[in-house]
Design an enzyme around this catalytic site. Structure first.
Site, PDB file in Angstrom:
ATOM      1  N   LYS A 171       0.870  -1.180   0.000  1.00 28.58           N
ATOM      2  CA  LYS A 171       0.000   0.000   0.000  1.00 28.58           C
ATOM      3  C   LYS A 171       0.911   1.235   0.000  1.00 28.58           C
ATOM      4  O   LYS A 171       0.664   2.216   0.710  1.00 28.58           O
ATOM      5  CB  LYS A 171      -0.904  -0.048   1.243  1.00 28.58           C
ATOM      6  CG  LYS A 171      -2.091   0.864   1.191  1.00 28.58           C
ATOM      7  CD  LYS A 171      -3.155   0.425   0.217  1.00 28.58           C
ATOM      8  CE  LYS A 171      -4.194   1.512   0.033  1.00 28.58           C
ATOM      9  NZ  LYS A 171      -5.134   1.241  -1.062  1.00 28.58           N
ATOM     10  N   ASP A 176      -4.603  -3.704  -2.721  1.00 30.32           N
ATOM     11  CA  ASP A 176      -6.048  -3.887  -2.931  1.00 30.32           C
ATOM     12  C   ASP A 176      -6.330  -4.440  -4.323  1.00 30.32           C
ATOM     13  O   ASP A 176      -7.200  -5.289  -4.508  1.00 30.32           O
ATOM     14  CB  ASP A 176      -6.853  -2.599  -2.656  1.00 30.32           C
ATOM     15  CG  ASP A 176      -6.120  -1.334  -3.026  1.00 30.32           C
ATOM     16  OD1 ASP A 176      -4.905  -1.376  -3.252  1.00 30.32           O
ATOM     17  OD2 ASP A 176      -6.770  -0.280  -3.112  1.00 30.32           O
ATOM     18  N   ASP A 236      -1.157 -11.631   5.926  1.00 30.89           N
ATOM     19  CA  ASP A 236      -2.071 -12.416   6.755  1.00 30.89           C
ATOM     20  C   ASP A 236      -3.426 -12.533   6.057  1.00 30.89           C
ATOM     21  O   ASP A 236      -3.984 -13.624   5.887  1.00 30.89           O
ATOM     22  CB  ASP A 236      -2.223 -11.700   8.113  1.00 30.89           C
ATOM     23  CG  ASP A 236      -2.997 -12.525   9.123  1.00 30.89           C
ATOM     24  OD1 ASP A 236      -3.226 -13.714   8.864  1.00 30.89           O
ATOM     25  OD2 ASP A 236      -3.372 -11.968  10.168  1.00 30.89           O
TER      26      ASP A 236
END
Ligand code: NAD
Length: 488
Positions: free
Chosen positions: A180, A213, A237
């Site tokens: 990100k 994303d 995760d």
């Protein structure tokens, strides 16, 4: 001349809670039948240890055993629900700095999913100790919580190198780094920069970056595009769990936690207390984890043999545990499934692409605490977080007056990351009772002393209690802090 004695491996085994002992027995019986030379050192961790009053959930003997054997095969451990108790899994991960969490995601024969036939075959490599999971959290006020996202040059280099080493060992062509970095420029940005730097040492492997994303979206739309993925802890995760759903769910997902000192192999699933003791548990994930362990130990032939026997058992689908049976097939038990795998030792699946595995070379990254050195480090300001609900249009001028004789200026006040004083942009913030006051040296190029910071704290604290202080540094002339939304 006497024949050379085959080398034996001593391995710490933690049967674990719930279905743990059943799936562990199944795995041990298969490895024994495959004639892998292992001496098991059985140790305790999890529920029983918590009951003994050991808050970490791991006995000192267990730690000592893993330290000696450097390798553990672990069943699921229950995490007690309640305040103050730590997860035994996290204790083990942190204790042995098993920084690399490896989750292979490969379509399994006979396991029908909406993705069957698309040839999903990739590995998620997740940083396992840093990031938000370093667990550094604070309540700034009773209603404002804050967690520190910790990403380091060292941690990023270790995991990025490991991802490329795994790609090399498995003859894979591409490593995708998902971050990100577009929003979190320092933390995720550092990870991305280190990835790009490290990739230069592996010219035969394609290195690409995806925003995380988009990566989640791609994983559902076109998962077959991935080969090796590398991510920071929390992103990894979440996406590794998503990835296991593509091949049949958590019950089929193996994992390795690799470290420089010791490595721990375990199934991804938990202790499944509802089916514990009923001979219903599926040992596939733990068996596959033991295959990862054998490859880590350099037992390539034994690993192939056990993996093939498992794949044949799934492909034939004659003996399956209840979670896999269905479509009119009679379910069998954990023990029967293990027996069937043992029967299939020596066979190979009919239609399953073969992969050549080499032992992964663990990367050598400097253990020096200082990894990056700046020629010039200059404190040029300070952020002071205060617990207050005073209107910034009132607080701002009042603070400016308080510090008028100090060599600093209040450049802004922000609330939840948006600049609210001076509110020249007309930001429509929905404020909370924690504000950030940013002070910078009055004259460009000056240094802010600790003495001045102490003065600011004393004076501001008289009006609004400060809860957190962060120095603003320039390293070789480059700001070591981000700007707020609306800040010049
Ligand atoms: P879980 O993985 O135990 O169970 C989720 C579902 O999957 C249940 O329906 C369960 O019956 C099924 N399932 C899981 N493994 C299976 C297997 N091998 N065969 C057949 N079915 C299987 O997750 P949970 O219920 O959220 O957690 C139960 C306990 O396990 C909790 O105490 C949790 O903290 C712990 N846990 C431990 C680990 C670990 O040790 N690595 C991981 C996850 C959860």
């Amino acid at each position: 001349m006497s024949a050379k004695k085959p080398s034996r491996h001593e391995i710490t085994v933690i049967p674990g809670d719930g279905i743990g002992p059943e799936v562990m027995n199944a795995v041990r019986s298969v490895l024994q039948a495959a004639e892998v030379a292992i001496d098991w050192d059985e140790q305790l961790a999890g529920a029983e240890v918590f009951k003994k009053g050991v808050g970490s959930g791991v006995l000192p003997e267990t730690i000592a055993s893993i330290r000696r054997t450097k390798c553990a095969l672990k069943g699921p451990l229950e995490t007690p629900v309640g305040f103050g108790e730590k997860s035994a899994n996290v204790t083990l991960r942190k204790f042995f700095e098993t920084y690399g969490n490896i989750r292979p995601v490969r379509e399994l024969p006979g396991i029908r999913t909406p993705y069957s036939g698309r040839g999903i075959d990739f590995i998620v490599v997740r940083e396992n100790v840093e990031d938000l999971y370093a667990g550094i959290e604070y309540l700034q006020t009773p209603g404002v919580a804050q967690a520190l996202k910790l990403v380091t040059r060292k941690g990023s280099e270790k995991i990025c190198r490991l991802a490329f080493e795994i790609a090399r060992a498995e003859g894979r062509k591409k490593v995708t780094c998902a971050t990100k970095a577009n929003i979190l420029k320092f933390t995720e940005g550092l990870f991305k920069r280190v990835f790009e730097e490290v990739s230069k040492d592996y010219p035969e492997i394609v290195a690409e970056h995806q925003i995380v994303d988009n990566c989640a979206h791609q994983m559902v739309m076109r998962p077959e595009q991935f080969d090796v993925l590398v991510m920071t802890n929390m992103n990894g995760d979440i996406l590794s769990d998503l990835a296991s759903a593509l091949i049949g769910g958590l019950g089929f997902a193996p994992s390795a936690n690799l470290g420089d000192g010791a490595s721990i192999f375990e199934a991804v699933h938990g202790s499944a207390p509802q089916i514990a003791g009923k001979d219903m548990a599926n040992p596939t994930a733990l068996l596959h984890s033991s295959v990862l362990m054998l490859r880590h130990l350099g037992e390539m032939k034994a690993a192939d043999s056990v993996e093939n026997a498992l794949l044949v058992t799934l492909e034939e689908g004659k003996i399956l545990t209840p979670d896999m049976a269905g479509g009119g097939r009679e379910p069998s038990g954990t023990k029967a499934f293990a027996k069937e795998v043992i029967k299939n030792l020596g066979s190979a699946p009919k239609a399953y692409p073969k992969r050549e595995y080499k032992k992964v070379i663990m990367p050598k990254v400097s253990h020096d605490a200082v990894m990056v050195v700046a020629k010039e480090t200059r404190p040029m300001g300070v952020d002071i977080f205060v617990a207050t609900a005073i209107d910034p249009a009132v607080l701002g001028p009042s603070v400016e007056q308080m510090i008028a004789d100090l060599p600093v200026r209040l450049t802004q006040i922000s609330n939840r990351g948006a600049k609210v004083y001076p509110n020249d942009l007309g930001v429509e913030a929905d404020p909370v009772d924690c504000a950030r006051l940013r002070f910078k040296v009055a004259h460009h190029g000056d240094t802010l002393s600790d003495k001045d910071i102490a003065q600011i704290l004393l004076r501001v604290g008289a009006q609004a209690p400060w809860v957190h202080v962060e120095k603003l540094y320039k390293y070789d002339g480059v700001a070591g802090f981000t700007k707020d939304q609306g800040e010049d």
